[in-house]
Design a protein around this motif. Structure first.
Motif, short mmCIF file in Angstrom:
data_model
loop_
_atom_site.label_atom_id
_atom_site.label_comp_id
_atom_site.label_asym_id
_atom_site.label_seq_id
_atom_site.Cartn_x
_atom_site.Cartn_y
_atom_site.Cartn_z
N UNK A 371 0.84 -1.19 0.00
CA UNK A 371 0.00 0.00 0.00
C UNK A 371 0.88 1.25 0.00
N UNK A 372 0.37 2.36 -0.53
CA UNK A 372 1.20 3.58 -0.55
C UNK A 372 1.62 4.04 0.84
N UNK A 373 0.79 3.78 1.85
CA UNK A 373 1.16 4.21 3.20
C UNK A 373 2.23 3.32 3.83
N UNK A 374 2.36 2.08 3.33
CA UNK A 374 3.31 1.14 3.91
C UNK A 374 4.69 1.22 3.26
N UNK A 375 4.85 1.92 2.16
CA UNK A 375 6.13 1.97 1.47
C UNK A 375 7.08 2.91 2.20
N UNK A 376 8.33 2.50 2.28
CA UNK A 376 9.34 3.34 2.90
C UNK A 376 9.69 4.53 2.02
N UNK A 377 9.77 4.30 0.71
CA UNK A 377 10.04 5.36 -0.25
C UNK A 377 8.86 5.49 -1.19
N UNK A 378 8.54 6.72 -1.56
CA UNK A 378 7.43 6.93 -2.49
C UNK A 378 7.84 6.75 -3.94
N UNK A 379 9.08 6.38 -4.18
CA UNK A 379 9.57 6.18 -5.55
C UNK A 379 10.59 5.04 -5.51
N UNK A 380 10.95 4.58 -6.69
CA UNK A 380 11.98 3.55 -6.84
C UNK A 380 13.26 4.19 -7.36
N UNK A 381 14.36 4.02 -6.69
CA UNK A 381 15.61 4.61 -7.20
C UNK A 381 15.99 4.03 -8.56
N UNK A 382 16.46 4.93 -9.42
CA UNK A 382 16.87 4.55 -10.77
C UNK A 382 18.25 5.14 -11.05
N UNK A 383 18.94 4.50 -12.02
CA UNK A 383 20.30 4.92 -12.37
C UNK A 383 20.32 5.45 -13.79
N UNK A 384 20.97 6.64 -13.95
CA UNK A 384 21.11 7.27 -15.26
C UNK A 384 22.59 7.56 -15.47
N UNK A 385 22.92 7.64 -16.74
CA UNK A 385 24.32 7.86 -17.08
C UNK A 385 24.77 9.28 -16.81
N UNK A 386 23.88 10.24 -16.99
CA UNK A 386 24.21 11.64 -16.75
C UNK A 386 22.96 12.37 -16.27
N UNK A 387 23.18 13.55 -15.74
CA UNK A 387 22.05 14.34 -15.24
C UNK A 387 21.15 14.80 -16.37
#
Length: 783
Positions: A371-387
């Motif tokens: 559930x959205x209330x049970x998640x520690x982070x509201x997003x999933x970390x992602x990796x990109x090559x550059x900003x």
């Protein structure tokens, strides 16, 4: 000449009076006069005095001989006469009218000659001596008196009208401060409009002492400030002053301790206490309000009252994320709580986070299922090559809007933390091991049905078990061994099965479609089987059968060999069948609308009746009260308790659930439990209230069946989640002690089929065992 004579003689007289009070003796007053005791006598050198009690007026001529006075006079009279003697002596020593008229402080009565001066009286009643005014009473020296008496006739007794009483003088200035008259010779005006002059106060301490010794009423004499005269208090006034000094009431007849009279009684009266007509001000506009309104209108016209200033339509903006100024108005407030700031970004928010912050595929799936209330982070970390490769954040606007709502709508206040142990908030319940016996594990599985098992029932002795299934059969099991003793095909879906509660009657009621079948299973005691057949065959039909809502039919020979004895046809599908405790009455529930949803059948007379005239909703379950002549009817929203003998509604229980699916009555009859489709189990205490005593939410899905144990303090509930929850429900004989409800065991074993789990539960009549019928086609025994 007067200044040399009067002071010496006056001092002589005062000294004589003082010596008389201190040591009575013979005091020489002057040539020819002496003071003996309290009498003023003529000395031996002068003429002999008159007899006591007689007095003679002095000649009018100033050259006449000295007047002779009586011998017995009081001390106060001696003082008065001494002033007169001194005045006459001073007049004789003067020669000629010019000298007499030029004497300061002497007065001549109006209309009288020098030779014919007589005694006069002022307004205040004090006597005036010709040529000398007494300084202690009367008007001021030199002030003419309009009320001076005319000279008396010669030869008249001048002491005949002598009196110490004064005239009634009343000051009519009203409530005026007397300080206004300090610089004037008078203190006010009388009733005739004449001035009231201030008296001359020339008494020193010696005179006051002599007056105190002579005057017996000195202690009750007070000075009237409005007139300046001395007033003698009466006995009533003295008594009033004494009562006030003691702290008592002024009125003697007033009794402060008399019993009070209650004017307004508590009895209802026919007539009002007062019949006074309404005031005129009740229907006439108020002049005071009119004046106030006029003043406000005038103030508005004059500009003294300004209207409200128009608001500035220019919007003002605030930086919600800026640091608050400690010198601001809110910052200086003592109880101000600043808004919480957003957390600083961490490694997870980076466009190139470390490998340990990147979630795996399993973590991604687990994050999606949370559930959205049970998640520690509201997003999933992602990796990109550059900003530059980082895309726009999709929930940026939504998160900023939620942040604004939190700052705007969420109130913040300081709360004192209460040091409470969380374990103290949990109710103290006994341990489950202390509440044994209760079923704890699965003991047997009864297999044989090919479809889901909807209902089951246990024989009164607990040896046999009957179960009905959607496969169109009723199976009889031996409870202790799980052996199927007999299978009775009924040709339809079995909705309900009920074993007769009387041990002497071997009869099972089966609800199949629109018919109730009465089966004799022919198992167990043969004597009970034969006695049941004899009871059914002893019925004699009446000569004129009455109209009934149901039709009773005898079974054919072939059906009798299969165990069928009677068939009760209703014309509508039957959803439930239940027996009365005595075993002669049978109640059924029909899947129809109207007042014929519940029917009661009598087995011995083969009669059917509809107990209700109107319907109160769709009936789900019915149950007989185990002790009293009550019938409980559970509709979708309520449970009604009817008295069968009085034919009236006794109580209406409100379970506050949606909807009632099952019903069970405690063996003592004072408590009822209901199961609902919204996964609630509601406990009612009939002696306490019509509202639920306790609502239990232990199941996750709809409840299908509930049951009480006949002997042990146990009750169970079966749900579509495939579990059976057994609870300890102790009901005490003490009405002041509430029932004890403790869940003790969760029994699982049925597999979910068609999203259905446990469809029916029933307890063993003598053992702490529970039977459950499931949608997987099995019946399980937990012991």
């Amino acid at each position: 000449m007067k200044s040399r004579i009067l002071p010496s003689n006056e001092c002589l007289l005062r000294v004589c009076r003082f010596l008389f009070h201190r040591a009575p003796c013979l005091v020489e007053l002057g040539p020819g006069w002496c003071l003996v005791g309290r009498s003023l006598l003529r000395s031996s050198s002068g003429p002999a005095p008159h007899r006591a009690g007689h007095r003679q007026c002095a000649p009018c001529s100033p050259l006449s001989p000295a007047p002779r006075l009586p011998a017995c006079l009081t001390a106060r009279r001696v003082c008065s006469q001494a002033w007169k003697i001194l005045a006459v002596t001073a007049v004789r020593r003067r020669t000629g009218p010019a000298a007499r008229s030029s004497t300061a402080g002497w007065r001549r009565p109006r209309g009288s000659s020098t030779e014919s001066q007589r005694w006069g009286r002022t307004e205040t009643g004090s006597r005036l001596v010709p040529g000398l005014e007494k300084p202690t009473r009367g008007r001021q020296a030199g002030t003419p008196s309009p009320r001076t008496q005319v000279a008396s006739v010669p030869g008249e007794d001048e002491y005949a009208e002598d009196s110490s009483d004064e005239e009634d003088i009343r000051n009519t200035v009203g409530n005026v401060p007397l300080a206004w008259y300090e610089d004037f010779p008078h203190v006010g005006y009388d009733l005739d409009g004449r001035r009231i002059y201030k008296p001359l106060r020339t008494q020193d301490e010696l005179d006051q002492f002599l007056d105190k010794m002579d005057n017996p009423d000195y202690w009750r004499t007070v000075q009237d400030r409005t007139t300046g005269h001395d007033v003698r208090l009466t006995d009533e006034q003295v008594a009033l002053v004494q009562r006030l000094q003691r702290g008592q009431f002024g009125d003697v007849s007033f009794d402060p301790y008399e019993p009070s009279v209650d004017f307004f009684s508590g009895d209802l009266m026919i007539h009002p206490v007062t019949n006074r007509p309404a005031d005129k001000r009740s229907f006439i506009p108020s002049l005071v309000e009119k004046e106030k309104v006029s003043r406000m209108v005038h103030a508005i016209k004059m500009g003294w009252i300004q209207p409200r200033r128009p608001r500035d339509p220019t919007p003002s903006f605030y930086d919600l994320w800026a640091q608050e100024d400690p010198n601001a108005v809110l910052g200086r407030h003592k109880m101000h709580v600043p808004a919480p700031k957003l957390a600083l970004p961490g490694h997870a928010e980076s466009y190139n986070p470390p490998p340990e912050y990147l979630p795996s595929e399993e973590e991604r799936l687990a994050w999606d299922q949370q559930e959205p209330e049970e998640r520690k982070l509201s997003f999933l970390p992602r990796q990109f090559s550059s900003l530059r490769a980082v895309p726009a954040y999709g929930r940026f606007i939504q998160e900023r809007f939620e942040r604004c709502l939190d700052l705007y709508l969420c109130p913040r206040q300081r709360k004192m933390r209460v040091n409470v142990d969380p374990e103290d908030l949990i109710p103290k319940l006994p341990r489950p091991r202390d509440l044994q016996p209760f079923p704890t594990c699965q003991a047997l599985v009864y297999r044989g049905h090919s479809d889901l098992v909807r209902c089951l029932s246990v024989s009164p002795g607990g040896q046999w078990l009957a179960s009905g299934s959607d496969d169109g059969s009723v199976r009889l099991w031996e409870a202790a061994t799980a052996r199927c003793v007999r299978t009775v095909p009924v040709g339809g879906v079995v909705r309900s099965v009920a074993w007769n509660p009387q041990p002497a009657i071997c009869l099972v009621a089966v609800a199949v479609e629109d018919t109730v079948l009465l089966l004799n299973p022919t198992v167990g005691d043969r004597l009970a089987v034969s006695s049941t057949d004899q009871l059914l065959s002893a019925y004699t039909p009446p000569a004129e059968p009455a109209a009934q809502p149901a039709q009773w039919l005898e079974a054919s020979e072939e059906e009798r060999r299969g165990g069928l004895r009677l068939r009760v046809c209703h014309g509508k599908p039957v959803t439930q069948v239940t027996w009365h405790g005595r075993g002669d009455y049978l109640a059924v529930v029909l899947a129809t609308t109207g007042h014929t949803q519940v029917l009661i059948h009598q087995l011995s007379r083969r009669r059917s009746q509809s107990p209700f005239r109107r319907s109160h909703g769709q009936v789900q379950r019915v149950a007989f009260h185990p002790v009293r002549p009550f019938l409980l009817v559970a509709s979708q929203r309520s449970v009604r308790l009817y008295h069968l003998l009085r034919q009236e509604l006794t109580k209406k229980l409100l379970p506050n659930c949606k909807w009632v699916s099952s019903l069970a009555v405690h063996p003592a009859g004072d408590n009822v439990i209901c199961g609902s489709y919204d996964s609630k189990l509601v406990w009612f205490d009939l002696d306490l209230s019509t509202k639920p005593y306790r609502v239990l939410r232990h199941h996750k899905k709809a409840l299908r069946a509930v049951a009480f144990h006949p002997r042990y303090p146990l009750f169970a509930s079966g749900s579509d989640d495939g579990s059976v929850i057994v609870c300890h429900g102790m009901v005490y004989n003490d009405l002041l002690q509430n029932p004890l409800l403790v869940p003790v065991k969760v029994l699982k074993g049925h597999a979910l089929t068609r999203d259905l789990g446990v469809l029916d539960v029933a307890f063993h009549p003598t053992q702490p065992w529970v039977f459950s019928a499931g949608a997987d086609g099995t019946v399980r025994l937990f012991s």
